[in-house]
Every structure is written in C-alpha cells, then in structure tokens.
Design a protein around this motif. Sequence first.
Motif, PDB file in Angstrom:
ATOM      1  N   THR A 605       0.838  -1.193   0.000  1.00  0.00           N
ATOM      2  CA  THR A 605       0.000   0.000   0.000  1.00  0.00           C
ATOM      3  C   THR A 605       0.876   1.247   0.000  1.00  0.00           C
ATOM      4  O   THR A 605       1.788   1.374   0.816  1.00  0.00           O
ATOM      5  CB  THR A 605      -0.919   0.030   1.239  1.00  0.00           C
ATOM      6  OG1 THR A 605      -1.726  -1.147   1.250  1.00  0.00           O
ATOM      7  CG2 THR A 605      -1.803   1.265   1.226  1.00  0.00           C
ATOM      8  N   ILE A 606       0.589   2.139  -0.931  1.00  0.00           N
ATOM      9  CA  ILE A 606       1.336   3.402  -0.993  1.00  0.00           C
ATOM     10  C   ILE A 606       0.346   4.561  -0.950  1.00  0.00           C
ATOM     11  O   ILE A 606      -0.781   4.470  -1.455  1.00  0.00           O
ATOM     12  CB  ILE A 606       2.200   3.490  -2.266  1.00  0.00           C
ATOM     13  CG1 ILE A 606       1.311   3.369  -3.530  1.00  0.00           C
ATOM     14  CG2 ILE A 606       3.284   2.443  -2.276  1.00  0.00           C
ATOM     15  CD1 ILE A 606       2.062   3.647  -4.815  1.00  0.00           C
ATOM     16  N   ASN A 607       0.738   5.654  -0.329  1.00  0.00           N
ATOM     17  CA  ASN A 607      -0.089   6.851  -0.277  1.00  0.00           C
ATOM     18  C   ASN A 607       0.133   7.682  -1.535  1.00  0.00           C
ATOM     19  O   ASN A 607       1.245   7.753  -2.068  1.00  0.00           O
ATOM     20  CB  ASN A 607       0.247   7.687   0.961  1.00  0.00           C
ATOM     21  CG  ASN A 607      -0.174   6.993   2.242  1.00  0.00           C
ATOM     22  OD1 ASN A 607      -1.159   6.253   2.263  1.00  0.00           O
ATOM     23  ND2 ASN A 607       0.578   7.216   3.311  1.00  0.00           N
ATOM     24  N   ILE A 608      -0.929   8.293  -2.003  1.00  0.00           N
ATOM     25  CA  ILE A 608      -0.836   9.166  -3.177  1.00  0.00           C
ATOM     26  C   ILE A 608      -1.385  10.534  -2.798  1.00  0.00           C
ATOM     27  O   ILE A 608      -2.272  10.663  -1.951  1.00  0.00           O
ATOM     28  CB  ILE A 608      -1.604   8.582  -4.384  1.00  0.00           C
ATOM     29  CG1 ILE A 608      -3.073   8.347  -4.032  1.00  0.00           C
ATOM     30  CG2 ILE A 608      -0.957   7.311  -4.866  1.00  0.00           C
ATOM     31  CD1 ILE A 608      -3.917   7.875  -5.193  1.00  0.00           C
ATOM     32  N   SER A 609      -0.870  11.564  -3.445  1.00  0.00           N
ATOM     33  CA  SER A 609      -1.266  12.933  -3.103  1.00  0.00           C
ATOM     34  C   SER A 609      -2.548  13.356  -3.798  1.00  0.00           C
ATOM     35  O   SER A 609      -3.253  14.252  -3.330  1.00  0.00           O
ATOM     36  CB  SER A 609      -0.146  13.911  -3.461  1.00  0.00           C
ATOM     37  OG  SER A 609       0.115  13.850  -4.864  1.00  0.00           O
ATOM     38  N   LYS A 610      -2.867  12.697  -4.917  1.00  0.00           N
ATOM     39  CA  LYS A 610      -4.073  13.064  -5.657  1.00  0.00           C
ATOM     40  C   LYS A 610      -4.418  11.953  -6.645  1.00  0.00           C
ATOM     41  O   LYS A 610      -3.607  11.074  -6.932  1.00  0.00           O
ATOM     42  CB  LYS A 610      -3.868  14.377  -6.410  1.00  0.00           C
ATOM     43  CG  LYS A 610      -2.800  14.301  -7.493  1.00  0.00           C
ATOM     44  CD  LYS A 610      -2.649  15.610  -8.232  1.00  0.00           C
ATOM     45  CE  LYS A 610      -1.583  15.491  -9.341  1.00  0.00           C
ATOM     46  NZ  LYS A 610      -1.444  16.752 -10.093  1.00  0.00           N
ATOM     47  N   PHE A 611      -5.636  11.992  -7.154  1.00  0.00           N
ATOM     48  CA  PHE A 611      -6.010  11.124  -8.272  1.00  0.00           C
ATOM     49  C   PHE A 611      -7.004  11.889  -9.134  1.00  0.00           C
ATOM     50  O   PHE A 611      -7.622  12.878  -8.703  1.00  0.00           O
ATOM     51  CB  PHE A 611      -6.588   9.781  -7.802  1.00  0.00           C
ATOM     52  CG  PHE A 611      -7.923   9.880  -7.130  1.00  0.00           C
ATOM     53  CD1 PHE A 611      -9.113   9.827  -7.855  1.00  0.00           C
ATOM     54  CD2 PHE A 611      -8.014  10.007  -5.747  1.00  0.00           C
ATOM     55  CE1 PHE A 611     -10.339   9.899  -7.236  1.00  0.00           C
ATOM     56  CE2 PHE A 611      -9.237  10.083  -5.115  1.00  0.00           C
ATOM     57  CZ  PHE A 611     -10.410  10.033  -5.859  1.00  0.00           C
ATOM     58  N   ASN A 612      -7.189  11.424 -10.371  1.00  0.00           N
ATOM     59  CA  ASN A 612      -7.997  12.148 -11.350  1.00  0.00           C
ATOM     60  C   ASN A 612      -9.032  11.223 -11.977  1.00  0.00           C
ATOM     61  O   ASN A 612      -8.760  10.042 -12.231  1.00  0.00           O
ATOM     62  CB  ASN A 612      -7.078  12.734 -12.431  1.00  0.00           C
ATOM     63  CG  ASN A 612      -7.846  13.515 -13.477  1.00  0.00           C
ATOM     64  OD1 ASN A 612      -8.324  12.959 -14.448  1.00  0.00           O
ATOM     65  ND2 ASN A 612      -7.971  14.818 -13.266  1.00  0.00           N
ATOM     66  N   THR A 613     -10.213  11.774 -12.221  1.00  0.00           N
ATOM     67  CA  THR A 613     -11.237  11.041 -12.974  1.00  0.00           C
ATOM     68  C   THR A 613     -11.693  11.906 -14.141  1.00  0.00           C
ATOM     69  O   THR A 613     -11.918  13.104 -13.977  1.00  0.00           O
ATOM     70  CB  THR A 613     -12.465  10.695 -12.103  1.00  0.00           C
ATOM     71  OG1 THR A 613     -13.096  11.897 -11.648  1.00  0.00           O
ATOM     72  CG2 THR A 613     -12.069   9.840 -10.918  1.00  0.00           C
ATOM     73  N   THR A 614     -11.821  11.305 -15.297  1.00  0.00           N
ATOM     74  CA  THR A 614     -12.385  11.971 -16.470  1.00  0.00           C
ATOM     75  C   THR A 614     -13.597  11.161 -16.907  1.00  0.00           C
ATOM     76  O   THR A 614     -13.478   9.961 -17.170  1.00  0.00           O
ATOM     77  CB  THR A 614     -11.364  12.045 -17.615  1.00  0.00           C
ATOM     78  OG1 THR A 614     -10.199  12.728 -17.143  1.00  0.00           O
ATOM     79  CG2 THR A 614     -11.931  12.790 -18.807  1.00  0.00           C
ATOM     80  N   GLU A 615     -14.744  11.805 -16.935  1.00  0.00           N
ATOM     81  CA  GLU A 615     -15.997  11.084 -17.174  1.00  0.00           C
ATOM     82  C   GLU A 615     -16.787  11.733 -18.302  1.00  0.00           C
ATOM     83  O   GLU A 615     -16.811  12.957 -18.455  1.00  0.00           O
ATOM     84  CB  GLU A 615     -16.873  11.070 -15.921  1.00  0.00           C
ATOM     85  CG  GLU A 615     -16.302  10.286 -14.756  1.00  0.00           C
ATOM     86  CD  GLU A 615     -17.232  10.284 -13.556  1.00  0.00           C
ATOM     87  OE1 GLU A 615     -17.083   9.403 -12.700  1.00  0.00           O
ATOM     88  OE2 GLU A 615     -18.104  11.191 -13.465  1.00  0.00           O
TER      89      GLU A 615
END
Length: 698
Positions: A605-615
Amino acid sequence: MRDLRIILLFIAVHWLSFLHAQNAATAAQGRITDKKTHAPLEFANVRFKGIQGGVQSDSTGHYNISTTAHPKILQVTFLGFKPVEKPVQIGKVNNIDIELEPNDIDLTEVVVKPGKRRKKRIIDTAALYVYHQVVAHKDENKASSMDSYHYNEYTKMTFAVENTNQKFIDFKPFKPYKFFFEKPDTAEGGKVYIPLFIKESLMETWYRRKPAKKINITHYDHISGLHGSIMSKLIGYHFQVTDAYENVHIVFQKSFISPFSPTASVVYNYHILDTAKINGRTSYKLNFVGRVKEDLCTKGYAWIDSATWAIKSISYHPNEKANLDYIFNLLEEQNFELVDSSHWMMTSEHQLLEANLLKNPKQLAVRIEKNTLRKNIESNIAIPDSIEKIKDDIVDRDAYKKPELYIDTARLDTLTNSEALIYHHFDTLKTLPQYKALKTFMTLVTTANIKAGPVDFGRLYRVVSKNNIEGWRVRMGIYTNSDLDENLFAGAYGAYGTKDKSWKYSFNLRYKLPAPYDRWHAIEAEYKNDMLILGQENPLLTYDNILTLISGYTLDKVMRTREFNLYYERDWIKGLSSNITFSDKTFYTVPGAFTFSKYDATGNTINISKFNTTELSADLRYCKTDYYYEYYTYRTPLQTKTPSITFKYTLGLKNQLFGGDYTYHKFTLQFVHRLQLPEIGYSKIMLRGGYILGNAPY
C-alpha cells in the motif's frame, strides 16, 4: 449523597421512558380480504374505535393507520360484510391482517336527509341505476372519445383576502398600499373580499383521436405585476382543470374519491332529487353524499342526461369533517354542453378555495377563485395543415409579455370592477419607493442574494461558515440576474479559509438556447477549485452553510477538488429529456481529513497525493406528464401523477487528454412516482439501482 443522585437519576430515566411510551404513536397495518374468496377489498373503512377519523384500504386491500391517542380496538367495516374488531397494543406498530365474512342478510342503504332528525329509507334503486349507467358509459362520454375537436379556453384566477377589518387595513406597513383596499368585491352571500392579484390566460386546443394528436397553443399568460413565465407555469401546474370522469378528483391539489368511480357506491349514498326536461331531453338530478363525514369524499349533485348517461353539470364540496389542513371551504362546479349528437364537452369550470391557519370562516382568510371558460367549440373537424406541422404544445413567443391591451380585446369573459382595478393598482405600485424596497427585501428572502440592478451579491447563508479543515470560511459571490439577460447566467465566487490559509473559487457560465415548442435547451460550463463532501447532493445543506456555526458539530470530512464540467440539456419531445455531461476532476489529499492510498505492483500500500477522474455521461429521463419549476436558466422537475424513469450511463476514461486515472462503466436506473392516496394524501416512491464495471476510484 451519591446513592441519592443515582436513585433520582433512575427515577428520572423511568419517568421519561413512561412519558415516551405514553406519547409514542399507535399504528396498525395489514391487508383486508374477503374470507370466502380471499380477494382484496378496496375502500374498506378502517378506524380506531372511539377516535375521530380513519382511512380506507387501497386497491390491493392494504391499509396503514396511526394515532397519538391511546386506542384499544381497531374497527373495520365494509358494506355487505360483517364488521370486525381487533385489539391493539398501545404505542406499537400492530401488524393485523383481516378477513371479512360476507353478510348473508340483505342490507338496506341509508340516505341522510337534512333536518333535525336523521331519517332512514329503503335503498334508492333508481339513483343507483343512474350511477351505474354513468360509470358504464364513462369511456364513451369523455372528450377523448370524440374523433376530433377544437376550442378556445380562457382562465381567470384571482387571489384575494377576505374578512379584513379596519384594524388590518390600518396596519402601518400596509399604509402605502391602502388603495388596494378601497374598492372591495362582494361574493354570493354578502361576503366581502379584496382581490390582490389576478392571473389570466388564453389557450387554443386541437385534438384528434386517430392518429393521436393533441396540441395546446398558449396565446397569453400573465399575472398582474409580474412579467415572465416562472410563476405562471407554476400556478398552472398546481391549479389544473379537474376531469369529472376520473376515479379520483384533484381540486387545488386535494384528492377526493369521485362519486362516479366504479367502487364509489360503497362510500357514497345516492338519491334522485329531480327529473326534468332540459332542452327537450330528460335529465336526472342525482344527489351524492359521502357516508362517513370524516372521509375524503364529497357531497353535491350532478345533472345526468338520460340518453347518453353523460354528466351535464356537477357541483360539490368536501364532506364537513374531511381533513383539509387549513382549508375551510372548497367548491367545484362544472357545466357541459352537447357539441354533436352524442358527445358532451366541458364549457365552464368554477373552483373556489378559502383557507386560514385557524380554519375559521369568520377570521382573516385567503381566497383563491378560478374560472375557466371554453368557447368556439367545434367537433369532428379536420385539423388544418398549419396545426399538423406542429409536433408539440407551443407558447407564443410573447405570450408572457403581451400588453394588457391584447387581453382586453381577446378576453372571453368580463372582469369585475375590483378585478379590473388590480392592473391599475400595480401600475401605481411600481412608482412607490416602498414597493421597490419591498422587492429588494423579497429577493433577499427568496434567493439569499442582495440585488443591485442586473447583478446579485450573495448568497448570504454561505458568507460565513466553519469546518475543521478551513477553520472559519468567508465567501462572497456575484451573479447576473434576468434584468441583464433572461437567457444568460454568469457567476463567480471566492472563498478564504483562516486555518488552511488558501483561496477557493468558482466560475460559471450558462446559456438557455432557443428551442421550438417551448422545450428546454441549455448549455453550461463550470470551473471550480474548492472543497466538497463526497456524495452530498442537497445544494442547501452544504459544508459552507451558516448552520455549521450553530449545529454544535464541526465537519471534518471535507475534501479538496479541482473540477471542470460541461453540461448540455435538452428536451427532445414532450416528456423525454437528456443531459450530457463531460467532467474532469482532481481529488487532493487533505492532511488530517482525507488520505488516498492504492496497491503498487508488489501488493504494498502506498499513499498518493491526488487522483484524477475523467468522465463522459449521458442520462435519459422520461415522464409522460413531465412538469418543471423553471427559474431563470435553471429548472427542477416536479412530481406529477405519472412516474418518471431515468437511465444514466457514465464512462470513465483513462490516460486521455485530461489525464484520467481509471477506466470504468457505470449504469444507474431510477424510478420515482408520487401516488395520490385519498384519505391520506400522497406517497412518494423512489427506487434507485446501479452497477459498475471496471476499476472505479472510490
């Protein structure tokens, strides 16, 4: 001393529990069936013994009744069956299914006549015969059974106050508007009332049964003192013409069991009051009255044509003790005319509502009166080519803005002197500085914005709020209004948090596109960099609401996002609409509130600062009798008597132009229906389900 406090606490807890048990509602629910055939019984009367009011079973035999009183017995009665009584437990929900046993003894029907004493008489078989004939011929007597027709319809609605005294008129805030009260009107019976607003509309209707086609053309629709379609459409939705042949009559949004529904003879008594020759045709004056005064039934009469068994006229008001909230008087009257050898058409309707908080006819009250008149009625005619080309209901482009001079010449009825003065009063009103201040205040109350010409500042309930991430949050927005452009909305706001010391902002542009047949057609672009609560849908109870200062609970699950949205909305045909949306969102980790993590290639498990969704999503909504509340460039659907079905598909795009991180397919289906329930009111049913294929981020 400690033991004494424990004893007192113990007593207090048990005392509160006792009070709760005493105040808890007692309810009963279940199904009523015929013991012999096991068939469900509709309109069986259900009530708690010794307590006023009751309910009736629905078409499947189910019932649901509750009270805060302390009943011991549930009573069920139904004509032709033996009554049943069942014990109930106070303060609990009692599930009781009931089988009614048919009564082998022939019953006689009771007709209640006016007078000091109630008199009984044997069943009026002639009256029941007329009732059954009307029911049997309903389909062929409805206007929809005609091959074709055309008419012009004029509607006049007045909103007034009645029972005003001098003290009310002299009330200091009313002083600038005293001219409204100088020339009151007088109704039948000598009741004095003062008209304040008037709404007039003029419509043309074309109908053909095969192939099916019905077109309504609105030529004029106007409310005194107001310009635009918003209020006119909303009032038109709430106060529609009543169909005399429907099984449930809806008058001013109140539902009553029709005296001519197929099962009405169970809850109504019928009696023939008169037989007369009218225009050379024999007609019967059929009296009807609800058996139980508390039921949502009506009492009145109808003239019935003996040749066609059609309703020639009908007049009624609710039972005396029916629960109508604040309404103390409600009246419905309709007249019909023979337009060919066998078909009748409604030519006029009169509706009256009087109400106040005390349900007292002698106190200050609101009076709403609606009169509909149809003229130039033609039957069995060919629809002109110009109408054939029209695919849906239309509204003249200037229907909401035509000058009063137009209706003065086109009006199918006359105005009373006080009604005609209303327009003059509003012309005077517009010149008063007090009225301009009142309009500003009403804008503030209804929109929470401060109006300054073509722009608004606000919204005030969002100016100051508090949450654990931003601390104290200050926000202010500026938005255009319809004074600038009726079809264009532009807005922006900025917000600042004293704890995270960062700015948030949003820009919004929306345009209502031209469309035929008064159909909805709009496009919108939005850019936002702000906080949100994931999954929250209510636009009023958001995280940046002034209520966060007094709720005693500080929000701590607030997420930071950056998003860009494009919306395209359109009505394709009447009742069928769609909304196509492109959305790109970035969700950021907020220390102490939201942290995001995922599995790497090794399973760690790694932490991420952000994620993105395009819908990219599209929904399709259908409702046969769709109706909306429209404000400026936005609209909200209103629940009508037919259900709405919405299907939505969302495609998640990965590694595309905007950098989406996930690919998925999301399917959602929603069903919403508002059921009108006589005796109860209405019930709203909402079913929603969805399915996701692929890897969604959350």
